[in-house]
Write a protein that holds these residues in place. Structure first.
Motif, PDB file in Angstrom:
ATOM      1  N   THR A  59       0.790  -1.293   0.126  1.00  0.00           N
ATOM      2  CA  THR A  59       0.005   0.127   0.163  1.00  0.00           C
ATOM      3  C   THR A  59       1.004   1.139  -0.057  1.00  0.00           C
ATOM      4  OG1 THR A  59      -0.108  -0.161   2.533  1.00  0.00           O
ATOM      5  CG2 THR A  59      -1.848  -1.025   1.440  1.00  0.00           C
ATOM      6  N   HIS A  60       1.886   1.113   0.688  1.00  0.00           N
ATOM      7  CA  HIS A  60       3.039   2.332   0.661  1.00  0.00           C
ATOM      8  C   HIS A  60       4.423   1.773   1.354  1.00  0.00           C
ATOM      9  CE1 HIS A  60       1.422   2.165   4.820  1.00  0.00           C
ATOM     10  NE2 HIS A  60       2.178   3.161   5.291  1.00  0.00           N
ATOM     11  N   CYS A  61       5.353   2.455   1.290  1.00  0.00           N
ATOM     12  CA  CYS A  61       6.604   1.913   1.791  1.00  0.00           C
ATOM     13  C   CYS A  61       7.115   2.511   3.103  1.00  0.00           C
ATOM     14  CB  CYS A  61       7.429   2.205   0.724  1.00  0.00           C
ATOM     15  SG  CYS A  61       7.255   1.473  -0.950  1.00  0.00           S
ATOM     16  N   HIS A  62       6.245   2.906   3.926  1.00  0.00           N
ATOM     17  CA  HIS A  62       6.812   2.897   5.331  1.00  0.00           C
ATOM     18  C   HIS A  62       7.323   1.481   5.950  1.00  0.00           C
ATOM     19  CE1 HIS A  62       4.215   6.948   6.140  1.00  0.00           C
ATOM     20  NE2 HIS A  62       5.449   6.985   5.787  1.00  0.00           N
ATOM     21  N   ILE A  63       8.436   1.858   6.831  1.00  0.00           N
ATOM     22  CA  ILE A  63       9.171   0.534   6.983  1.00  0.00           C
ATOM     23  C   ILE A  63       8.188  -0.415   7.742  1.00  0.00           C
ATOM     24  CG2 ILE A  63       9.900   1.641   9.206  1.00  0.00           C
ATOM     25  CD1 ILE A  63      12.621   0.170   8.400  1.00  0.00           C
ATOM     26  N   ASP A  64       7.263  -0.132   8.553  1.00  0.00           N
ATOM     27  CA  ASP A  64       6.458  -1.246   9.195  1.00  0.00           C
ATOM     28  C   ASP A  64       5.811  -2.090   8.207  1.00  0.00           C
ATOM     29  OD1 ASP A  64       5.211   1.257   8.685  1.00  0.00           O
ATOM     30  OD2 ASP A  64       3.682   1.112  10.272  1.00  0.00           O
ATOM     31  N   HIS A  65       5.652  -1.538   6.961  1.00  0.00           N
ATOM     32  CA  HIS A  65       4.647  -2.325   6.044  1.00  0.00           C
ATOM     33  C   HIS A  65       5.848  -3.241   5.128  1.00  0.00           C
ATOM     34  CE1 HIS A  65       0.859  -0.454   6.896  1.00  0.00           C
ATOM     35  NE2 HIS A  65       1.699   0.528   7.605  1.00  0.00           N
ATOM     36  N   ILE A  66       6.959  -2.980   5.274  1.00  0.00           N
ATOM     37  CA  ILE A  66       7.773  -3.678   4.235  1.00  0.00           C
ATOM     38  C   ILE A  66       8.810  -4.524   4.913  1.00  0.00           C
ATOM     39  CG2 ILE A  66       7.520  -1.899   2.327  1.00  0.00           C
ATOM     40  CD1 ILE A  66      10.323  -1.009   3.105  1.00  0.00           C
ATOM     41  N   GLY A 134      -1.244  11.402   0.607  1.00  0.00           N
ATOM     42  CA  GLY A 134      -1.511  12.266   1.554  1.00  0.00           C
ATOM     43  C   GLY A 134      -0.754  11.691   2.948  1.00  0.00           C
ATOM     44  N   HIS A 135      -1.040  10.461   3.163  1.00  0.00           N
ATOM     45  CA  HIS A 135      -0.302   9.676   4.416  1.00  0.00           C
ATOM     46  C   HIS A 135       1.198   9.617   3.854  1.00  0.00           C
ATOM     47  CE1 HIS A 135       0.708   7.057   7.481  1.00  0.00           C
ATOM     48  NE2 HIS A 135       1.185   6.161   6.672  1.00  0.00           N
ATOM     49  N   ALA A 136       1.236   9.070   2.653  1.00  0.00           N
ATOM     50  CA  ALA A 136       2.580   8.971   2.351  1.00  0.00           C
ATOM     51  C   ALA A 136       2.781   9.080   0.687  1.00  0.00           C
ATOM     52  CB  ALA A 136       3.360   7.578   2.542  1.00  0.00           C
ATOM     53  N   GLY A 152      -4.221   0.172   3.480  1.00  0.00           N
ATOM     54  CA  GLY A 152      -3.134   0.782   4.088  1.00  0.00           C
ATOM     55  C   GLY A 152      -3.478   1.698   5.242  1.00  0.00           C
ATOM     56  N   ASP A 153      -2.481   2.738   5.371  1.00  0.00           N
ATOM     57  CA  ASP A 153      -2.730   3.916   6.535  1.00  0.00           C
ATOM     58  C   ASP A 153      -3.365   5.110   6.196  1.00  0.00           C
ATOM     59  OD1 ASP A 153      -0.979   2.035   7.822  1.00  0.00           O
ATOM     60  OD2 ASP A 153       0.728   3.312   8.042  1.00  0.00           O
ATOM     61  N   VAL A 154      -4.184   4.851   5.049  1.00  0.00           N
ATOM     62  CA  VAL A 154      -5.066   6.126   4.603  1.00  0.00           C
ATOM     63  C   VAL A 154      -6.138   6.548   5.410  1.00  0.00           C
ATOM     64  CG1 VAL A 154      -6.581   6.821   2.716  1.00  0.00           C
ATOM     65  CG2 VAL A 154      -4.226   5.789   2.055  1.00  0.00           C
TER      66      VAL A 154
HETATM   67 ZN   LIG Z   1       2.284   4.318   6.927  1.00  0.00          ZN
END
Ligand SMILES: [Zn+2]
Ligand SMILES: [Zn+2]
Length: 210
Positions: A59-66, A134-136, A152-154
Motif C-alpha cells: 500500500t505504501h513503503c513505510h518501514i513497518d509495511h515492508i 496524503g499519508h505517504a 493501508g494507512d490512509v
Molecule cells: Zn504508513
C-alpha cells in the motif's frame, strides 16, 4: 470469490493481508512479518492452505509495511509492486530503520509499478488500485467489487493516517478519502493497515475528521 486472511505482525502491529480464491492463487498486501516466528506463521498458512503467492503489493513503503518483503520475495520469487512515487521512500527505508535500531534486509528493486486504476489480477479474481497520496507518497488502496477495500494507512476505524511523517499532506489526504473512498458503496468493508476493520458508511457517519 475472494477469501481474506489477516495477520498482525511486528512491533508496529501492521496488518498483512492474503487474498486468495478458489484457484489457490493468492496475492499478499503489505508483507510485514519480521520476527522468525512471524515468518513461520505466514509460511505455514500458505503451506497448510496450499496457496500459490503470485504477487506482493505494498500500500505504501513505510518501514513497518515492508519488513517482510525480502523474506516473501525470496521465498516465492516475486517482485515488490508499488506505485512509482513510493520509490524514494522505499530506497530510504534501510537507513531510516537504522535510526530506530531496525534491521531491514535488502529489498530487490521493484521491476513492476502499479498505476492509478490499474486492475490487478490473480486466479479468477481482481482488485483495482486506487491512488491516495496524503499519508505517504505513492499510497495505494486495493478495491474489490466483491465489497471491500484494503487501504493501508490512509483511513482507520475512527481515524485517518498520520501526515507528520515525510511526504505527508493533510489536505491531500482528506480530499483523497472524500473523493476516492467515500464514493464507494456504504457497505464496503475497509481493511486498514493497523487496527480493526470498518466500513465506508461507518466512517462517513462517525469519523471525527469528516
Ligand atoms: Zn504508513
Ligand atoms: Zn503503518
Amino acid at each position: 470469490m475472494i477469501s481474506i486472511k489477516n495477520f498482525t505482525f511486528n512491533s508496529f502491529e501492521v496488518n498483512t493481508y492474503v487474498l486468495s480464491d478458489e484457484t489457490k492463487e493468492c496475492i499478499i498486501i503489505d508483507s510485514a512479518c519480521y520476527e522468525d516466528f512471524e515468518k513461520k506463521i505466514f509460511y505455514d498458512y500458505i503451506e497448510d492452505n496450499k496457496l500459490k503467492p503470485v504477487r506482493l503489493l505494498n500500500t505504501h513503503c513505510h518501514i513497518d509495511h515492508i519488513l517482510g518483503n525480502a523474506f516473501v520475495l525470496e521465498k516465492y520469487k516475486l517482485t515488490t509492486e508499488i506505485h512509482k512515487d513510493g520509490l524514494p521512500l522505499l530506497n530510504n527505508m534501510k537507513s531510516y530503520g537504522m535510526m530506530f535500531g531496525i534491521t531491514l534486509e535488502d529489498i530487490p528493486k521493484p521491476t513492476v509499478f502499479i498505476e492509478e486504476n490499474q486492475v490487478i489480477r490473480f486466479g479468477n479474481s481482481s482488485v483495482k488500485a486506487l491512488y491516495l497520496p496524503g499519508h505517504a507518497d505513492g499510497s495505494l488502496a486495493f478495491y474489490s467489487e466483491e465489497g471491500f477495500v484494503v487501504v493501508g494507512d490512509v483511513l482507520f476505524n475512527g481515524s485517518i493516517g498520520r501526515t507528520d511523517l515525510p511526504t505527508g499532506n493533510h489536505e491531500l489526504l482528506i480530499n483523497n478519502i472524500k473523493n476516492k473512498l467515500f464514493v464507494l458503496p456504504d457497505n464496503t468493508k475497509v481493511y486498514c493497515g493497523h487496527g480493526p476493520e470498518t466500513t465506508i458508511g461507518s466512517e462517513k457517519g462517525h469519523n471525527p475528521y469528516f
